[in-house]
Design an enzyme around this catalytic site. Structure first.
Site, PDB file in Angstrom:
ATOM      1  N   ARG A 149      52.472 -86.359  27.857  1.00 52.04           N
ATOM      2  CA  ARG A 149      52.158 -86.721  29.247  1.00 52.04           C
ATOM      3  C   ARG A 149      52.834 -85.745  30.202  1.00 52.04           C
ATOM      4  O   ARG A 149      53.662 -84.928  29.799  1.00 52.04           O
ATOM      5  CB  ARG A 149      52.693 -88.131  29.561  1.00 52.04           C
ATOM      6  CG  ARG A 149      52.032 -89.223  28.778  1.00 52.04           C
ATOM      7  CD  ARG A 149      52.580 -90.591  29.160  1.00 52.04           C
ATOM      8  NE  ARG A 149      53.831 -90.905  28.500  1.00 52.04           N
ATOM      9  CZ  ARG A 149      54.908 -91.390  29.119  1.00 52.04           C
ATOM     10  NH1 ARG A 149      54.879 -91.607  30.424  1.00 52.04           N
ATOM     11  NH2 ARG A 149      56.008 -91.668  28.457  1.00 52.04           N
ATOM     12  N   SER A 157      66.627 -80.510  36.260  1.00 49.34           N
ATOM     13  CA  SER A 157      66.146 -81.229  37.441  1.00 49.34           C
ATOM     14  C   SER A 157      67.023 -80.857  38.629  1.00 49.34           C
ATOM     15  O   SER A 157      68.216 -80.540  38.446  1.00 49.34           O
ATOM     16  CB  SER A 157      66.247 -82.739  37.201  1.00 49.34           C
ATOM     17  OG  SER A 157      66.075 -83.448  38.413  1.00 49.34           O
ATOM     18  N   TYR A 211      71.300 -89.668  34.469  1.00 54.75           N
ATOM     19  CA  TYR A 211      70.238 -88.657  34.488  1.00 54.75           C
ATOM     20  C   TYR A 211      70.753 -87.329  35.042  1.00 54.75           C
ATOM     21  O   TYR A 211      70.552 -86.268  34.440  1.00 54.75           O
ATOM     22  CB  TYR A 211      69.080 -89.182  35.340  1.00 54.75           C
ATOM     23  CG  TYR A 211      67.883 -88.258  35.397  1.00 54.75           C
ATOM     24  CD1 TYR A 211      66.998 -88.173  34.327  1.00 54.75           C
ATOM     25  CD2 TYR A 211      67.630 -87.484  36.525  1.00 54.75           C
ATOM     26  CE1 TYR A 211      65.892 -87.334  34.383  1.00 54.75           C
ATOM     27  CE2 TYR A 211      66.530 -86.651  36.587  1.00 54.75           C
ATOM     28  CZ  TYR A 211      65.655 -86.580  35.518  1.00 54.75           C
ATOM     29  OH  TYR A 211      64.571 -85.734  35.571  1.00 54.75           O
ATOM     30  N   LYS A 220      71.176 -83.729  33.123  1.00 48.32           N
ATOM     31  CA  LYS A 220      70.463 -82.522  33.575  1.00 48.32           C
ATOM     32  C   LYS A 220      71.436 -81.417  33.961  1.00 48.32           C
ATOM     33  O   LYS A 220      71.131 -80.237  33.831  1.00 48.32           O
ATOM     34  CB  LYS A 220      69.536 -82.880  34.746  1.00 48.32           C
ATOM     35  CG  LYS A 220      68.397 -83.820  34.359  1.00 48.32           C
ATOM     36  CD  LYS A 220      67.499 -83.189  33.316  1.00 48.32           C
ATOM     37  CE  LYS A 220      66.290 -84.048  32.970  1.00 48.32           C
ATOM     38  NZ  LYS A 220      65.414 -83.422  31.970  1.00 48.32           N
TER      39      LYS A 220
END
Ligand code: NAP
Length: 246
Positions: free
Chosen positions: A14, A141, A154, A158
């Site tokens: 995806r 990110s 998160y 990252k």
């Protein structure tokens, strides 16, 4: 430009990973990808890849499972031959204020986003050295560069990925292997679709370009970094965020 090359991409069922897979395939690379469990989405990616005429394969592999990764990479190499391109893209979030984030939440995110990238990179490391060629692209990110409220695990994962990127880049630079990180801002995928609407709107409002990014816009940068043309770029972190991180 990538004809005859083999690319391994994690999380290409995806979103950004799928767009990267399709762009590399359009440029001629054969594509093997890992996904976590969404068989329907993986089949869709495979159908789209088939239209490009390259060899492709989907493998259900949890990148946080060290043994499963080692076994799957072996299987993929037996099928495709050596890989020249690795895109560590598989990722997940558990978004909570740090106060509410459990040790399990924190580990679950680190295990996929950071350890997963390490496991796959390590599984291909010797092959890249032997080939004296390789292109590794890690999807970090802007959260890893700037931090983001509600994303302690998160953002840490990252940011960690950037340290991993620079270390692998230094270890393999003399072998013709580059390792770079791409730091997307907000990109239209299931990941952002699952964010609270108000948080997403506030995030997008802060983007100088005034809009959310498209997966294809991240894929174009990944494809360049994965190409022979990017031979003198390594250990770099490139934002693709409509200016958000300026
Ligand atoms: P997404 O739409 O949620 O897709 C995630 C992909 O990762 C899926 O293919 C999923 O497989 C796979 N995956 C998740 N956990 C896995 C595991 N343990 N093992 C193997 N595969 C796993 O995400 P996305 O938005 O495209 O994000 C892709 C990458 O870009 C992530 O690393 C994300 O952190 C990063 N990123 C995204 C944005 C954004 O705004 N979207 C911004 C900055 C960075 P299944 O389909 O089988 O579940």
């Amino acid at each position: 430009m990538l004809k005859g090359q083999n690319a391994l991409i994690t999380g290409a069922s995806r979103g950004i990973g799928r767009a990267v897979a399709l762009e590399l395939a359009r440029q001629g690379a054969n594509v093997c990808f890992f996904y976590a469990g969404n068989n329907v989405a993986a089949q869709e990616t495979l159908s789209l890849l088939a239209e490009t005429g390259v060899k492709s394969r989907a493998m259900k592999v949890d990148v946080s499972d060290e043994q499963a990764v080692a076994q799957a990479v072996k299987e993929a190499e037996a099928d495709f031959g050596p890989f020249q391109i690795l895109v560590n893209n598989a990722g997940r979030t558990v978004d909570k204020l740090a106060l509410q984030l459990s040790a399990e939440d924190f580990s679950a995110v680190l295990d996929v986003n950071l350890k997963g990238a390490f496991f796959v990179t390590r599984a291909l490391y010797r092959s890249f050295m032997r080939q004296k060629y390789g292109r590794i692209v890690n999807i970090s990110s802007v959260a890893g560069l700037m931090g983001n409220p509600g994303q302690a695990a998160y953002a840490a994962s990252k940011a960690g990925l950037i340290g991993l990127t620079k270390t692998i880049a230094k270890e393999l630079a003399k072998r013709g292997v580059t390792c770079n990180a791409v730091a997307p801002g907000f990109v239209e995928t299931d990941m952002t679709a699952s964010m609270p609407k108000a948080a997403l709107e506030a995030g997008v409002a802060a983007i100088p370009a005034g809009r959310i990014g498209r997966p294809e816009e991240i894929a174009a940068l990944c494809a360049f970094l994965a190409s022979p043309a990017a031979s003198y770029i390594t250990g770099e972190v490139i934002r693709a965020d409509g200016g958000l991180g300026m």
